[in-house]
Scaffold this motif. Structure first.
Motif, PDB file in Angstrom:
ATOM      1  N   GLY A  75     -46.982  19.358   9.160  1.00 48.52           N
ATOM      2  CA  GLY A  75     -47.001  19.124  10.543  1.00 48.52           C
ATOM      3  C   GLY A  75     -48.080  18.253  10.819  1.00 48.52           C
ATOM      4  N   TRP A  76     -48.747  18.706  12.094  1.00 49.55           N
ATOM      5  CA  TRP A  76     -49.695  17.661  12.559  1.00 49.55           C
ATOM      6  C   TRP A  76     -50.901  17.491  11.432  1.00 49.55           C
ATOM      7  CZ3 TRP A  76     -50.608  20.610  17.626  1.00 49.55           C
ATOM      8  CH2 TRP A  76     -51.456  21.855  17.233  1.00 49.55           C
ATOM      9  N   CYS A 125     -47.847  24.345  13.807  1.00 53.61           N
ATOM     10  CA  CYS A 125     -46.784  23.813  14.821  1.00 53.61           C
ATOM     11  C   CYS A 125     -46.206  24.969  15.357  1.00 53.61           C
ATOM     12  CB  CYS A 125     -45.821  22.915  13.876  1.00 53.61           C
ATOM     13  SG  CYS A 125     -46.419  21.725  12.960  1.00 53.61           S
ATOM     14  N   PHE A 141     -48.982  25.242  23.405  1.00 55.47           N
ATOM     15  CA  PHE A 141     -49.203  23.869  23.854  1.00 55.47           C
ATOM     16  C   PHE A 141     -49.229  23.856  25.459  1.00 55.47           C
ATOM     17  CE2 PHE A 141     -47.203  21.647  20.097  1.00 55.47           C
ATOM     18  CZ  PHE A 141     -48.112  22.310  19.245  1.00 55.47           C
ATOM     19  N   CYS A 199     -42.583  24.295  17.260  1.00 54.37           N
ATOM     20  CA  CYS A 199     -42.464  23.334  18.126  1.00 54.37           C
ATOM     21  C   CYS A 199     -40.892  22.827  17.970  1.00 54.37           C
ATOM     22  CB  CYS A 199     -43.332  22.136  17.683  1.00 54.37           C
ATOM     23  SG  CYS A 199     -43.157  20.653  18.077  1.00 54.37           S
ATOM     24  N   ASN A 221     -39.944  19.745  17.600  1.00 49.97           N
ATOM     25  CA  ASN A 221     -39.939  18.767  16.525  1.00 49.97           C
ATOM     26  C   ASN A 221     -40.065  19.398  15.036  1.00 49.97           C
ATOM     27  OD1 ASN A 221     -39.762  16.718  18.605  1.00 49.97           O
ATOM     28  ND2 ASN A 221     -42.067  16.927  18.820  1.00 49.97           N
ATOM     29  N   LEU A 222     -40.265  20.604  14.843  1.00 53.38           N
ATOM     30  CA  LEU A 222     -40.398  20.952  13.698  1.00 53.38           C
ATOM     31  C   LEU A 222     -39.162  21.042  12.770  1.00 53.38           C
ATOM     32  CD1 LEU A 222     -42.528  21.932  11.411  1.00 53.38           C
ATOM     33  CD2 LEU A 222     -42.127  24.363  12.384  1.00 53.38           C
ATOM     34  N   CYS A 252     -42.788  17.700   9.848  1.00 57.67           N
ATOM     35  CA  CYS A 252     -42.523  17.212  11.541  1.00 57.67           C
ATOM     36  C   CYS A 252     -41.784  16.372  11.433  1.00 57.67           C
ATOM     37  CB  CYS A 252     -43.912  16.914  11.791  1.00 57.67           C
ATOM     38  SG  CYS A 252     -43.885  15.908  13.526  1.00 57.67           S
ATOM     39  N   ILE A 286     -41.123  13.843  13.829  1.00 56.97           N
ATOM     40  CA  ILE A 286     -41.657  12.722  14.357  1.00 56.97           C
ATOM     41  C   ILE A 286     -42.858  12.079  13.873  1.00 56.97           C
ATOM     42  CG2 ILE A 286     -40.456  12.919  16.587  1.00 56.97           C
ATOM     43  CD1 ILE A 286     -42.932  13.913  17.747  1.00 56.97           C
ATOM     44  N   LEU A 311     -46.084  10.124  16.357  1.00 56.45           N
ATOM     45  CA  LEU A 311     -46.779  11.151  16.981  1.00 56.45           C
ATOM     46  C   LEU A 311     -47.342  10.848  18.355  1.00 56.45           C
ATOM     47  CD1 LEU A 311     -48.261  13.467  14.260  1.00 56.45           C
ATOM     48  CD2 LEU A 311     -46.414  14.226  16.082  1.00 56.45           C
ATOM     49  N   PHE A 348     -47.995  12.990  21.486  1.00 56.91           N
ATOM     50  CA  PHE A 348     -48.516  14.305  20.716  1.00 56.91           C
ATOM     51  C   PHE A 348     -49.634  13.863  20.076  1.00 56.91           C
ATOM     52  CE2 PHE A 348     -44.023  15.336  21.382  1.00 56.91           C
ATOM     53  CZ  PHE A 348     -43.938  17.103  21.495  1.00 56.91           C
ATOM     54  N   CYS A 386     -51.618  16.476  18.143  1.00 61.73           N
ATOM     55  CA  CYS A 386     -51.312  16.827  16.602  1.00 61.73           C
ATOM     56  C   CYS A 386     -51.999  15.642  15.817  1.00 61.73           C
ATOM     57  CB  CYS A 386     -49.809  16.488  16.531  1.00 61.73           C
ATOM     58  SG  CYS A 386     -48.629  17.661  17.678  1.00 61.73           S
TER      59      CYS A 386
HETATM   60  S1  SF4 Z   1     -44.917  17.330  17.001  1.00 64.11           S
HETATM   61 FE1  SF4 Z   1     -44.760  17.385  14.901  1.00 64.11          FE
HETATM   62  S2  SF4 Z   1     -46.984  17.938  13.888  1.00 64.11           S
HETATM   63 FE2  SF4 Z   1     -46.845  18.212  16.451  1.00 64.11          FE
HETATM   64  S3  SF4 Z   1     -46.502  20.231  16.555  1.00 64.11           S
HETATM   65 FE3  SF4 Z   1     -44.547  19.397  16.415  1.00 64.11          FE
HETATM   66  S4  SF4 Z   1     -43.777  19.516  14.679  1.00 64.11           S
HETATM   67 FE4  SF4 Z   1     -45.995  19.948  14.546  1.00 64.11          FE
END
Ligand code: SF4
Length: 267
Positions: free
Chosen positions: A3-4, A32, A37, A53, A55-56, A62, A64, A68, A73, A76
């Protein structure tokens, strides 16, 4: 990368076995999923707490990660769990995860909140112990660090039962003293504690030893400012321009604060 937190810290804050930097490969992407958010300049979407999320990916990575910022994002990119994510996943919950065992999701996410706060305090305590000028309070700092480490090793129920505010107050008192000792000797250091300095033009200013604790420096122009021994505890430096600023010996400036500011000509 997951993740971030996959960005990791630029400053190595490991201390013994207690890792104070994110190791996303050992975390079940808790950051994530656990937090909510709100759609803003930091997050492109609204997301309720406890929901993954969009995007997970299924492998806790992640989707993306490399884009990000471009995808809206930025939050993140700058978030930092100080290593709490892998501690909860591998330590507190013994390698289990919320996806295979939905029943532990609630306690796991609740533990993340407390653990992050404990790891953040450990990061500050570790930094303070590096300050030679604060040697007078090193014993107190060491005792608080050991106590904080012990608290972080509890069971999920014990972690939930921690009186975080009271512990944080005790730690902050000693950190404040450490900061005062480290900044002593600088004549009339500016006191901007909690000040609203959003967008302020402070280019080239002498801010040596400044108290910037909790100051709002969002978008401030701090180019070429002298910030040696300035205390950045909790300062919001998102988008602040720190290019060419002298940050040598700056106090309590976290890696995520640095990531949130502009420190070089590279975007
Ligand atoms: S964009 Fe990526 S890093 Fe951010 S919360 Fe979603 S999955 Fe996690």
């Amino acid at each position: 990368m997951t993740g971030w937190l996959a960005y990791g810290n630029q400053i190595d804050s490991t201390d013994g076995d207690m890792k104070l930097e994110a190791d996303c490969a050992r975390c079940a992407a808790l950051c994530c999923v656990a937090p909510a958010f709100a759609k803003s300049s930091d997050f492109a979407i609204d997301k309720p707490a406890g929901k993954p999320c969009r995007n997970l990916r299924d492998d806790f990575r992640c989707g993306i990660h490399e884009r990000l910022d471009q995808r809206g994002f930025h939050g993140c990119v700058v978030f930092d769990c100080f290593g709490a994510g892998q501690h909860v996943t591998q330590g507190t919950f013994g390698g289990r995860d919320w996806r295979s065992e939905p029943g532990i999701a609630g306690p796991m996410f609740a533990a993340l909140d407390v653990m992050r706060a404990l790891h953040e305090l450990l990061w500050y305590l570790t930094e303070a112990l590096e300050l030679d000028a604060a040697v007078r309070v090193h014993q107190q700092l060491r005792a608080l660090k050991e106590e904080t480490e012990r608290l972080s090793e509890g069971t999920p129920a014990e972690i939930q039962g921690i009186d975080l505010e009271s512990h944080r107050r005790r730690v902050n008192r000693v950190l404040l003293r450490a900061s005062e000792l480290a900044r002593a000797g600088i004549p009339n250091p500016p006191d901007h504690r909690g000040a609203n300095l959003i967008g302020r033009r402070l280019r080239g200013r002498d801010l040596r030893g400044a108290n910037l604790r909790g100051a709002l420096l969002i978008g401030a122009d701090l180019r070429e400012a002298d910030l040696r021994r300035a205390d950045f505890t909790g300062a919001d430096v998102r988008g602040a321009d720190l290019r060419g600023a002298d940050l040598r010996d700056a106090l309590f400036l976290t890696p995520s604060q640095l990531r949130s500011a502009r420190v070089s000509d590279n975007p």
